[in-house]
Design a protein around this motif. Structure first.
Motif, PDB file in Angstrom:
ATOM      1  N   MET A   1       0.891  -1.341   0.162  1.00 38.91           N
ATOM      2  CA  MET A   1      -0.039   0.102   0.049  1.00 38.91           C
ATOM      3  C   MET A   1       0.907   1.214  -0.086  1.00 38.91           C
ATOM      4  N   ARG A   2       0.514   2.246  -0.873  1.00 39.44           N
ATOM      5  CA  ARG A   2       1.260   3.519  -0.983  1.00 39.44           C
ATOM      6  C   ARG A   2       0.951   4.284   0.183  1.00 39.44           C
ATOM      7  N   SER A   3       1.758   5.162   0.757  1.00 34.86           N
ATOM      8  CA  SER A   3       1.633   6.145   2.083  1.00 34.86           C
ATOM      9  C   SER A   3       0.726   7.331   1.430  1.00 34.86           C
ATOM     10  N   TYR A   4      -0.034   7.932   2.329  1.00 35.02           N
ATOM     11  CA  TYR A   4      -0.820   8.817   2.064  1.00 35.02           C
ATOM     12  C   TYR A   4      -0.037  10.240   2.496  1.00 35.02           C
ATOM     13  N   LEU A   5       0.503  11.044   1.547  1.00 34.36           N
ATOM     14  CA  LEU A   5       1.496  11.923   1.450  1.00 34.36           C
ATOM     15  C   LEU A   5       1.057  12.939   2.450  1.00 34.36           C
ATOM     16  N   ALA A   6      -0.049  13.267   2.721  1.00 35.94           N
ATOM     17  CA  ALA A   6      -0.688  14.224   3.489  1.00 35.94           C
ATOM     18  C   ALA A   6      -0.266  14.204   5.122  1.00 35.94           C
ATOM     19  N   GLU A   7       0.117  12.779   5.205  1.00 35.29           N
ATOM     20  CA  GLU A   7       0.681  12.814   6.635  1.00 35.29           C
ATOM     21  C   GLU A   7       2.205  12.977   6.861  1.00 35.29           C
ATOM     22  N   PHE A   8       2.862  13.503   5.861  1.00 34.14           N
ATOM     23  CA  PHE A   8       4.171  13.832   6.045  1.00 34.14           C
ATOM     24  C   PHE A   8       4.630  15.161   5.712  1.00 34.14           C
ATOM     25  N   MET A  39      12.662   5.806   0.884  1.00 36.49           N
ATOM     26  CA  MET A  39      11.665   5.885   0.024  1.00 36.49           C
ATOM     27  C   MET A  39      11.172   4.328  -0.360  1.00 36.49           C
ATOM     28  N   VAL A  40      12.031   3.476  -0.179  1.00 37.45           N
ATOM     29  CA  VAL A  40      11.373   2.105  -0.358  1.00 37.45           C
ATOM     30  C   VAL A  40      10.176   1.961   0.724  1.00 37.45           C
ATOM     31  N   LEU A  41      10.646   2.460   2.096  1.00 35.12           N
ATOM     32  CA  LEU A  41       9.463   2.288   3.000  1.00 35.12           C
ATOM     33  C   LEU A  41       8.177   3.304   2.838  1.00 35.12           C
ATOM     34  N   LEU A  42       8.327   4.400   2.245  1.00 31.64           N
ATOM     35  CA  LEU A  42       7.526   5.184   1.917  1.00 31.64           C
ATOM     36  C   LEU A  42       6.656   4.274   0.688  1.00 31.64           C
ATOM     37  N   ASN A  43       7.138   4.139  -0.241  1.00 32.85           N
ATOM     38  CA  ASN A  43       6.532   3.263  -1.193  1.00 32.85           C
ATOM     39  C   ASN A  43       5.891   2.148  -0.936  1.00 32.85           C
TER      40      ASN A  43
ATOM     41  N   LEU B  21       7.730  15.180  -0.811  1.00 29.47           N
ATOM     42  CA  LEU B  21       8.059  13.629  -0.996  1.00 29.47           C
ATOM     43  C   LEU B  21       7.300  12.962  -2.188  1.00 29.47           C
ATOM     44  N   LYS B  22       6.673  13.734  -2.549  1.00 32.44           N
ATOM     45  CA  LYS B  22       6.271  13.046  -3.953  1.00 32.44           C
ATOM     46  C   LYS B  22       7.384  12.404  -4.656  1.00 32.44           C
ATOM     47  N   ARG B  23       7.109  11.083  -5.256  1.00 26.39           N
ATOM     48  CA  ARG B  23       8.376  10.604  -6.096  1.00 26.39           C
ATOM     49  C   ARG B  23       8.712  11.287  -7.363  1.00 26.39           C
TER      50      ARG B  23
END
Ligand SMILES: Cc1cc2nc3c(=O)[nH]c(=O)nc-3n(C[C@H](O)[C@H](O)[C@H](O)COP(=O)(O)OP(=O)(O)OC[C@H]3O[C@@H](n4cnc5c(N)ncnc54)[C@H](O)[C@@H]3O)c2cc1C
Ligand code: FES
Ligand code: FES
Lengths: 296, 158
Positions: A1-8, A39-43, B21-23
């Motif tokens: 599952m992708r991370s939800y960027l709004a939380e970062f 980024m591996v963890l983020l993805n 952080l967007k790829r």
């Protein structure tokens, strides 16, 4: 599952002072260097949400490799590609180039940093054992000052490091070893390149004129829960000629010193056996290797 | 949280409002509209997303867009000049270096980087080792790259 960027959220400081000040927040933002671990963890949706600190925006951290007083000095953003391309590193610290070649493909080596490899604290890191065998020291900076920790004292357990959350690694200092030092770096994995190691040994040995061992460093990766310097075995070997009897004593000492991990990549029994074989191979190489370290 | 991020994209200035952080991969495809760069694995292993960042090959799925700030990004679209394909692209077509095409943009970027700087790797195989192809079996790719490198005079190399 992708991370939800709004939380970062991301802080991109314009100077080192600004970065160190930002690290005083609680919880402290986590640094991002090359991003090849994060980024591996983020993805994968496994990166903890929160604040992150972009190190690429900090000019002080982007300095080239320097040699000062017989030591190579890496900055926070020194990459594997930087080390591989540096003629003096190739000549004087060849294990670093061998290690750099092991780390992903060129597209990873151009981004991944030595400091990130240290702080990520994987027991299977390939850069850390070479640095540790060279007696590297880690410079840690925070708003309250700068300190230096020997890399060999940096780890105390699985992912347990001497770094406080408010500290940045700002330099890695690597003493150039004696010209006559025998150097050994061998990674045993499931295939030649781009595979995580099952066992890795990085070693340095300096023999006196009488062929007795003046100095020895034995650093194992993927065997213990963190990159591990086998100090008890080093103590057994120091002052001895590396002959058959000494090798036998060293292997016996290694068997009692190591408590290998058992995981999906390999069994504890296999790791112990290969760790002993690598030690024997290294100690049997009596002539200076000039960096022609073996790989498996 | 989005931020204004600017970089040079294929020689032209580009600015967008994206999450830092967007790829870079997603910024290129979704915000800049350049869909030549592909996603295979999203974990740094396959090379389909290879682009140049300040002239060095990187996996764009591993680069947070904020780290492209102020830098030069070159994608497969940037290899074309005045409507002419790059010699590496021509040779991939002629030699059958592309089949389904998913790995091709990344493979060509890695190949062009190697052609531009053969000292960046021990040999061609190492230079392309980060780029996986499920179709060609690699032989045609190696032939394409060899042929392109013979054809490319130094001035043609971009
Ligand atoms: C496809 C692929 C293959 C890989 N293969 C290998 C391999 O063969 N061997 C290997 O050892 N590794 C491998 N890695 C892992 C990774 O590339 C390395 O660990 C790399 O050195 C991490 O550096 P980075 O700058 O990218 O770290 P980041 O992902 O940016 O950060 C890693 C950690 O270090 C912290 N950090 C980074 N810099 C600092 C600093 N200056 N001060 C304080 N904390 C900091 C971050 O907060 C984070 O916790 C691979 C990764 C990928 C994606
Ligand atoms: S999608 Fe980036 S390496 Fe596979
Ligand atoms: S052409 Fe299909 S993956 Fe390479």
């Amino acid at each position: 599952m992708r991370s939800y960027l709004a939380e970062f959220s991301v802080i991109s400081p314009r100077s080192l002072d600004e970065a160190l000040w930002a690290l005083k927040q609680r919880p402290a933002p986590a640094p991002i260097a090359g991003g090849t671990d994060l980024m591996v963890l983020l993805n994968a949706g496994q990166l903890p949400p929160g604040a992150y600190l972009n190190l690429h925006s900090i000019p002080e951290l982007r300095r080239p490799i320097e040699f000062v007083n017989g030591e190579a000095c890496f900055g926070a953003l020194t990459t594997y590609a930087d080390a591989r391309r540096h003629p003096e590193i190739r000549k004087r610290l060849p294990m670093l180039c061998l290690a750099a070649r092991e780390i992903g493909a060129l597209q990873i080596q151009s981004r991944g940093t030595w400091a990130g490899n240290i702080v990520n604290a994987s027991p299977a890191a390939d850069g850390v054992p070479a640095l540790m065998a060279y007696d590297a020291a880690v410079e840690l900076s925070s708003a309250s000052g700068v300190r230096s920790v020997a890399l060999a004292d940096f780890y105390s357990g699985y992912k347990q490091t001497a770094r406080r959350p408010d500290e940045l690694v700002t330099a890695i200092r690597i003493p150039v070893p004696e010209k006559e030092a025998v150097q050994y770096y061998r990674k045993v994995g499931t295939r030649k390149f781009q595979a995580i190691s099952k066992v890795l040994l990085a070693g340095i040995m300096v023999l006196g004129k009488d062929r007795r061992i003046k100095k020895i460093r034995l650093v194992y990766a993927s065997v213990m829960p963190y990159t591990y310097r086998a100090r008890a075995v080093e103590a057994v070997l120091e002052g001895r000629v590396p002959d058959g009897a000494a090798i036998k004593a060293a292997v016996a000492a290694l068997r009692s010193e190591l408590k290998p991990i058992d995981d999906v990549r390999s069994t504890a029994a296999y790791r112990l056996r290969v760790a002993c074989n690598l030690l024997e191979e290294f100690l049997s190489a009596s002539s200076p290797s000039r960096g022609e370290a073996r790989r498996g | 949280m989005t931020a204004k991020i600017s970089f040079t994209l294929n020689g032209k200035p580009w600015t967008g409002n994206v999450h830092p952080l967007k790829r870079l991969l997603d910024t290129l495809r979704e915000d800049a509209g350049l869909t030549g760069t592909k996603e295979g694995c999203g974990e740094g292993e396959c090379g389909a997303c290879t682009v140049f960042l300040d002239g060095q090959v990187v996996m764009s799925c591993m680069v947070p867009t904020c780290q492209a700030e102020g830098k030069k990004v070159t994608t497969i679209e940037g290899l074309v000049s005045d409507g002419d394909l790059h010699p590496m692209q021509d040779c991939f077509i002629q030699e059958g270096g592309a089949q389904c095409g998913i790995c091709t943009p990344g493979m060509i970027m890695a190949a062009v980087a190697y052609a531009n700087d053969p000292d960046s790797a021990e040999d061609m195989r190492e230079a392309l080792a980060g780029n996986l192809c499920r179709c060609t079996g690699y032989t045609r790719i190696y032939e394409s790259v060899k042929k392109a490198m013979e054809k490319m005079s130094v001035s043609e190399i971009r």
